[in-house]
Design a protein around this motif. Structure first.
Motif, PDB file in Angstrom:
ATOM      1  N   ALA A   1      -7.565   1.531  -3.747  1.00 34.36           N
ATOM      2  CA  ALA A   1      -7.217   2.905  -4.118  1.00 34.36           C
ATOM      3  C   ALA A   1      -5.704   3.078  -4.229  1.00 34.36           C
ATOM      4  O   ALA A   1      -5.220   3.844  -5.053  1.00 34.36           O
ATOM      5  CB  ALA A   1      -7.791   3.890  -3.106  1.00 34.36           C
ATOM      6  N   ALA A   2      -4.961   2.365  -3.417  1.00 36.33           N
ATOM      7  CA  ALA A   2      -3.504   2.478  -3.436  1.00 36.33           C
ATOM      8  C   ALA A   2      -2.873   1.700  -4.594  1.00 36.33           C
ATOM      9  O   ALA A   2      -1.825   2.094  -5.097  1.00 36.33           O
ATOM     10  CB  ALA A   2      -2.927   1.975  -2.112  1.00 36.33           C
ATOM     11  N   LEU A   3      -3.508   0.616  -5.025  1.00 33.37           N
ATOM     12  CA  LEU A   3      -2.864  -0.305  -5.965  1.00 33.37           C
ATOM     13  C   LEU A   3      -3.640  -0.582  -7.242  1.00 33.37           C
ATOM     14  O   LEU A   3      -3.175  -1.346  -8.086  1.00 33.37           O
ATOM     15  CB  LEU A   3      -2.626  -1.645  -5.255  1.00 33.37           C
ATOM     16  N   GLY A   4      -4.811   0.007  -7.372  1.00 37.01           N
ATOM     17  CA  GLY A   4      -5.692  -0.328  -8.482  1.00 37.01           C
ATOM     18  C   GLY A   4      -5.042  -0.283  -9.856  1.00 37.01           C
ATOM     19  O   GLY A   4      -5.250  -1.180 -10.672  1.00 37.01           O
TER      20      GLY A   4
ATOM     21  N   ALA B   1       3.605 -15.305  -4.505  1.00 41.05           N
ATOM     22  CA  ALA B   1       2.828 -15.930  -3.425  1.00 41.05           C
ATOM     23  C   ALA B   1       2.745 -14.990  -2.227  1.00 41.05           C
ATOM     24  O   ALA B   1       1.690 -14.850  -1.604  1.00 41.05           O
ATOM     25  CB  ALA B   1       3.438 -17.268  -3.034  1.00 41.05           C
ATOM     26  N   MET B   2       3.855 -14.325  -1.909  1.00 40.95           N
ATOM     27  CA  MET B   2       3.846 -13.355  -0.810  1.00 40.95           C
ATOM     28  C   MET B   2       2.935 -12.177  -1.148  1.00 40.95           C
ATOM     29  O   MET B   2       2.144 -11.739  -0.317  1.00 40.95           O
ATOM     30  CB  MET B   2       5.253 -12.835  -0.514  1.00 40.95           C
ATOM     31  N   LEU B   3       3.026 -11.679  -2.382  1.00 39.94           N
ATOM     32  CA  LEU B   3       2.191 -10.549  -2.781  1.00 39.94           C
ATOM     33  C   LEU B   3       0.710 -10.912  -2.749  1.00 39.94           C
ATOM     34  O   LEU B   3      -0.127 -10.090  -2.365  1.00 39.94           O
ATOM     35  CB  LEU B   3       2.585 -10.047  -4.173  1.00 39.94           C
ATOM     36  N   ALA B   4       0.384 -12.147  -3.126  1.00 37.60           N
ATOM     37  CA  ALA B   4      -1.021 -12.582  -3.079  1.00 37.60           C
ATOM     38  C   ALA B   4      -1.525 -12.586  -1.640  1.00 37.60           C
ATOM     39  O   ALA B   4      -2.632 -12.110  -1.357  1.00 37.60           O
ATOM     40  CB  ALA B   4      -1.177 -13.963  -3.705  1.00 37.60           C
ATOM     41  N   GLU B   5      -0.727 -13.101  -0.723  1.00 36.66           N
ATOM     42  CA  GLU B   5      -1.132 -13.089   0.692  1.00 36.66           C
ATOM     43  C   GLU B   5      -1.216 -11.659   1.218  1.00 36.66           C
ATOM     44  O   GLU B   5      -2.106 -11.328   2.004  1.00 36.66           O
ATOM     45  CB  GLU B   5      -0.181 -13.917   1.544  1.00 36.66           C
ATOM     46  N   ALA B   6      -0.286 -10.814   0.793  1.00 35.51           N
ATOM     47  CA  ALA B   6      -0.301  -9.418   1.231  1.00 35.51           C
ATOM     48  C   ALA B   6      -1.538  -8.698   0.704  1.00 35.51           C
ATOM     49  O   ALA B   6      -2.186  -7.947   1.444  1.00 35.51           O
ATOM     50  CB  ALA B   6       0.971  -8.705   0.776  1.00 35.51           C
ATOM     51  N   ALA B   7      -1.888  -8.930  -0.558  1.00 34.07           N
ATOM     52  CA  ALA B   7      -3.092  -8.317  -1.138  1.00 34.07           C
ATOM     53  C   ALA B   7      -4.334  -8.804  -0.410  1.00 34.07           C
ATOM     54  O   ALA B   7      -5.243  -8.021  -0.116  1.00 34.07           O
ATOM     55  CB  ALA B   7      -3.182  -8.635  -2.629  1.00 34.07           C
ATOM     56  N   ASP B   8      -4.366 -10.093  -0.104  1.00 34.63           N
ATOM     57  CA  ASP B   8      -5.497 -10.653   0.620  1.00 34.63           C
ATOM     58  C   ASP B   8      -5.601 -10.043   2.016  1.00 34.63           C
ATOM     59  O   ASP B   8      -6.679  -9.644   2.451  1.00 34.63           O
ATOM     60  CB  ASP B   8      -5.365 -12.174   0.710  1.00 34.63           C
ATOM     61  N   ARG B   9      -4.485  -9.925   2.708  1.00 33.95           N
ATOM     62  CA  ARG B   9      -4.470  -9.350   4.053  1.00 33.95           C
ATOM     63  C   ARG B   9      -4.896  -7.894   4.030  1.00 33.95           C
ATOM     64  O   ARG B   9      -5.713  -7.457   4.835  1.00 33.95           O
ATOM     65  CB  ARG B   9      -3.068  -9.474   4.651  1.00 33.95           C
TER      66      ARG B   9
ATOM     67  N   ARG C   1       0.831  -1.214   0.000  1.00 35.29           N
ATOM     68  CA  ARG C   1       0.000   0.000   0.000  1.00 35.29           C
ATOM     69  C   ARG C   1       0.860   1.257   0.000  1.00 35.29           C
ATOM     70  O   ARG C   1       0.488   2.275  -0.563  1.00 35.29           O
ATOM     71  CB  ARG C   1      -0.953  -0.002   1.191  1.00 35.29           C
ATOM     72  N   ARG C   2       2.023   1.184   0.626  1.00 35.78           N
ATOM     73  CA  ARG C   2       2.920   2.337   0.700  1.00 35.78           C
ATOM     74  C   ARG C   2       3.724   2.505  -0.588  1.00 35.78           C
ATOM     75  O   ARG C   2       3.833   3.605  -1.115  1.00 35.78           O
ATOM     76  CB  ARG C   2       3.888   2.164   1.874  1.00 35.78           C
ATOM     77  N   SER C   3       4.276   1.413  -1.124  1.00 40.43           N
ATOM     78  CA  SER C   3       5.247   1.495  -2.220  1.00 40.43           C
ATOM     79  C   SER C   3       4.785   0.853  -3.517  1.00 40.43           C
ATOM     80  O   SER C   3       5.516   0.883  -4.497  1.00 40.43           O
ATOM     81  CB  SER C   3       6.553   0.819  -1.780  1.00 40.43           C
ATOM     82  N   GLY C   4       3.610   0.232  -3.505  1.00 35.80           N
ATOM     83  CA  GLY C   4       3.131  -0.453  -4.693  1.00 35.80           C
ATOM     84  C   GLY C   4       3.723  -1.849  -4.797  1.00 35.80           C
ATOM     85  O   GLY C   4       4.650  -2.206  -4.070  1.00 35.80           O
ATOM     86  N   TYR C   5       3.159  -2.633  -5.691  1.00 26.19           N
ATOM     87  CA  TYR C   5       3.667  -3.998  -5.888  1.00 26.19           C
ATOM     88  C   TYR C   5       5.100  -3.965  -6.401  1.00 26.19           C
ATOM     89  O   TYR C   5       5.960  -4.686  -5.906  1.00 26.19           O
ATOM     90  CB  TYR C   5       2.793  -4.767  -6.879  1.00 26.19           C
ATOM     91  N   ALA C   6       5.362  -3.122  -7.387  1.00 27.27           N
ATOM     92  CA  ALA C   6       6.697  -3.064  -7.980  1.00 27.27           C
ATOM     93  C   ALA C   6       7.737  -2.567  -6.983  1.00 27.27           C
ATOM     94  O   ALA C   6       8.903  -2.960  -7.047  1.00 27.27           O
ATOM     95  CB  ALA C   6       6.691  -2.182  -9.223  1.00 27.27           C
TER      96      ALA C   6
END
Length: 193
Positions: free
Chosen positions: A110-113, A57-65, A25-30
């Motif tokens: 809103a942060a990552l859309g 896999a980590m990003l998927a869990e982070a997005a879910d959380r 949310r702070r820095s984006g996926y990239a």
């Protein structure tokens, strides 16, 4: 493996996911790197693969959380208001100045859309599930829930809320940011109470 070792591993895994949920949310996926996340939780980069098969896999869990936290916060706001004011309270909280200023703990959509279309399928799947939950939460707060058109109005409400938050965060003019929020609240409030 003993139960206490498993518990430590689970606790470490949770710390990694929590740090990653804030980081995306702070820095984006990239802008979210494995090394930075692991350093943030006091571990080495090498320890990452004991918890995740891949960065995706980590990003998927982070997005879910992150999505789960946003939906839970919205549900809590709705539950704490009288039923006839639940949706208006939720919209006001979502479009608050505090939410605009705290992307790291706020709505991940809103942060990552704009980054989501370029993510791995498992990351998009996790985000989509939580977006659907938010739409359902909004629909359930509507006075016309279950009536024809209620779901479509919930879709428009969520899209408007997310778009407003994204724009309010994007501009470098505080007066414009406030005007975006206030105009949306004026338009949505009569229709959501």
């Amino acid at each position: 493996m003993t139960r206490s070792a498993l518990t430590r591993k689970e606790a470490t895994h949770e710390r990694i996911v929590e740090a990653a949920a804030r980081a995306i949310r702070r820095s984006g996926y990239a802008g979210t790197g494995v090394s930075d996340i692991m350093k943030n939780v006091g571990l080495t980069h090498g320890g990452f693969y004991a918890h995740f098969a891949s960065r995706e896999a980590m990003l998927a869990e982070a997005a879910d959380r992150a999505g789960a936290e946003a939906v839970a916060a919205s549900a809590s706001i709705a539950a704490g208001a009288p039923p006839e004011q639940a949706l208006a309270s939720l919209v006001r909280a979502y479009l608050s100045k505090e939410h605009v200023e705290n992307a790291e703990m706020g709505c991940p959509v809103a942060a990552l859309g704009s980054e989501m279309p370029r993510q791995a399928p498992e990351v998009r799947r996790a985000a989509t599930r939580r977006i659907k939950e938010m739409i359902d939460l909004i629909a359930r707060q509507s006075s016309d829930w279950g009536q024809p058109g209620a779901h479509e109005r919930a879709l428009v409400t969520v899209a408007t809320m997310v778009g407003t938050l994204l724009l309010a965060r994007a501009v470098d003019d505080p007066k414009l940011s406030d005007a975006l929020r206030e105009a949306t609240l004026e338009q949505l409030a009569p229709n959501v109470a």
